[in-house]
Design a protein around this motif. Sequence first.
Motif, short mmCIF file in Angstrom:
data_model
loop_
_atom_site.label_atom_id
_atom_site.label_comp_id
_atom_site.label_asym_id
_atom_site.label_seq_id
_atom_site.Cartn_x
_atom_site.Cartn_y
_atom_site.Cartn_z
N TRP A 30 0.87 -1.19 0.00
CA TRP A 30 0.00 0.00 0.00
C TRP A 30 0.90 1.23 0.00
O TRP A 30 1.38 1.67 1.04
CB TRP A 30 -0.90 -0.08 1.22
N THR A 31 1.18 1.75 -1.20
CA THR A 31 2.05 2.91 -1.38
C THR A 31 1.37 3.91 -2.32
O THR A 31 0.46 3.53 -3.08
CB THR A 31 3.40 2.50 -2.01
N PRO A 32 1.83 5.16 -2.33
CA PRO A 32 1.26 6.12 -3.27
C PRO A 32 1.37 5.68 -4.73
O PRO A 32 0.46 5.92 -5.53
CB PRO A 32 2.06 7.40 -3.00
N ALA A 33 2.46 5.01 -5.10
CA ALA A 33 2.63 4.57 -6.49
C ALA A 33 1.64 3.48 -6.88
O ALA A 33 1.24 3.38 -8.04
CB ALA A 33 4.06 4.08 -6.70
N ASN A 34 1.22 2.66 -5.91
CA ASN A 34 0.29 1.56 -6.19
C ASN A 34 -1.16 1.92 -5.97
O ASN A 34 -2.05 1.16 -6.31
CB ASN A 34 0.63 0.35 -5.32
N ALA A 35 -1.39 3.09 -5.37
CA ALA A 35 -2.75 3.48 -4.98
C ALA A 35 -3.44 4.29 -6.07
O ALA A 35 -2.81 4.99 -6.86
CB ALA A 35 -2.71 4.30 -3.70
N PRO A 46 -0.42 -0.62 -15.58
CA PRO A 46 -0.55 -1.60 -14.51
C PRO A 46 0.64 -1.52 -13.56
O PRO A 46 1.78 -1.28 -13.98
CB PRO A 46 -0.57 -2.94 -15.24
N ILE A 47 0.36 -1.75 -12.27
CA ILE A 47 1.44 -1.77 -11.29
C ILE A 47 2.10 -3.13 -11.24
O ILE A 47 3.19 -3.29 -10.71
CB ILE A 47 0.92 -1.38 -9.89
N LEU A 48 1.43 -4.13 -11.83
CA LEU A 48 1.92 -5.50 -11.81
C LEU A 48 1.24 -6.25 -12.94
O LEU A 48 0.07 -6.02 -13.23
CB LEU A 48 1.56 -6.17 -10.47
N THR A 49 1.98 -7.14 -13.59
CA THR A 49 1.40 -8.06 -14.57
C THR A 49 1.63 -9.47 -14.05
O THR A 49 2.77 -9.83 -13.71
CB THR A 49 2.03 -7.89 -15.96
N ILE A 50 0.56 -10.25 -13.97
CA ILE A 50 0.66 -11.61 -13.44
C ILE A 50 0.29 -12.62 -14.51
O ILE A 50 -0.35 -12.28 -15.51
CB ILE A 50 -0.25 -11.79 -12.20
N LYS A 51 0.69 -13.86 -14.26
CA LYS A 51 0.29 -14.96 -15.13
C LYS A 51 -0.98 -15.58 -14.56
O LYS A 51 -1.23 -15.52 -13.36
CB LYS A 51 1.40 -16.01 -15.19
N SER A 52 -1.76 -16.18 -15.43
CA SER A 52 -2.97 -16.86 -14.99
C SER A 52 -2.63 -17.88 -13.91
O SER A 52 -1.65 -18.61 -14.03
CB SER A 52 -3.64 -17.56 -16.18
N GLY A 53 -3.41 -17.89 -12.84
CA GLY A 53 -3.21 -18.84 -11.75
C GLY A 53 -2.31 -18.35 -10.64
O GLY A 53 -2.22 -19.01 -9.61
N GLN A 54 -1.64 -17.22 -10.81
CA GLN A 54 -0.78 -16.73 -9.75
C GLN A 54 -1.59 -16.10 -8.62
O GLN A 54 -2.72 -15.65 -8.83
CB GLN A 54 0.22 -15.71 -10.30
N THR A 55 -0.98 -16.07 -7.45
CA THR A 55 -1.63 -15.53 -6.26
C THR A 55 -0.94 -14.23 -5.86
O THR A 55 0.28 -14.16 -5.80
CB THR A 55 -1.55 -16.54 -5.09
N VAL A 56 -1.77 -13.21 -5.59
CA VAL A 56 -1.27 -11.89 -5.22
C VAL A 56 -1.81 -11.52 -3.85
O VAL A 56 -3.01 -11.60 -3.62
CB VAL A 56 -1.70 -10.82 -6.25
N GLN A 57 -0.91 -11.13 -2.97
CA GLN A 57 -1.32 -10.56 -1.68
C GLN A 57 -1.33 -9.05 -1.88
O GLN A 57 -0.33 -8.47 -2.30
CB GLN A 57 -0.35 -10.94 -0.57
N ILE A 58 -2.45 -8.42 -1.58
CA ILE A 58 -2.60 -6.98 -1.79
C ILE A 58 -2.83 -6.29 -0.45
O ILE A 58 -3.81 -6.59 0.23
CB ILE A 58 -3.77 -6.68 -2.74
#
Length: 173
Positions: A30-35, A46-58
């Motif tokens: 939780w940062t100004p760049a990601n908010a 996008p702040i992040l690009t993920i592959k299908s099936g990956q898990t992200v903690q936000i």
Amino acid sequence: MSRPAFALLLISAAGLASAAAPKIDHHVRWTPANAVIGTFAADKPPILTIKSGQTVQIDTGGGNGWQRDNQDPAAWLKANGITNAADFPAVAETVEVLAKAKRYGGIESGHLMVGPIAIEGALPGDSVEIRIHSVKPRIPYGTTGRTPGRSLRPYEGARPAAKVTPLDLARNV
């Protein structure tokens, strides 16, 4: 080259639990760049690009009722019975996000969001499945507010105070 589709997660602090903790592939802080405050602009990358099936903690923040009347956050929290807010990094992170996050489209307030997050190979209009493994509040309270002219019903009279609901994070209630 086509633009990737973006996934937006609006999560309530209701508390969904899973049997086993999943492997975390990415952790978004939780940062100004990601908010984002109020709305996602089409030109925000996008702040992040993920592959299908990956898990992200936000990590998220919130509970910023002090902003309604331009009050000092510590004084507002204390006045609302939240005396241990300094023990929770998300409170300080929220203060920083509100002060430093870029606003888009002239929107100065609104919901606090994280993202956007792109899914590799997804295109605009694609359907995507998102599984929420758990929701864990990072602050010891929740807030509910209403601003005249910003709800479904018109409001007449003085601006109502934000409703603050203390949470017991140790007992998950």
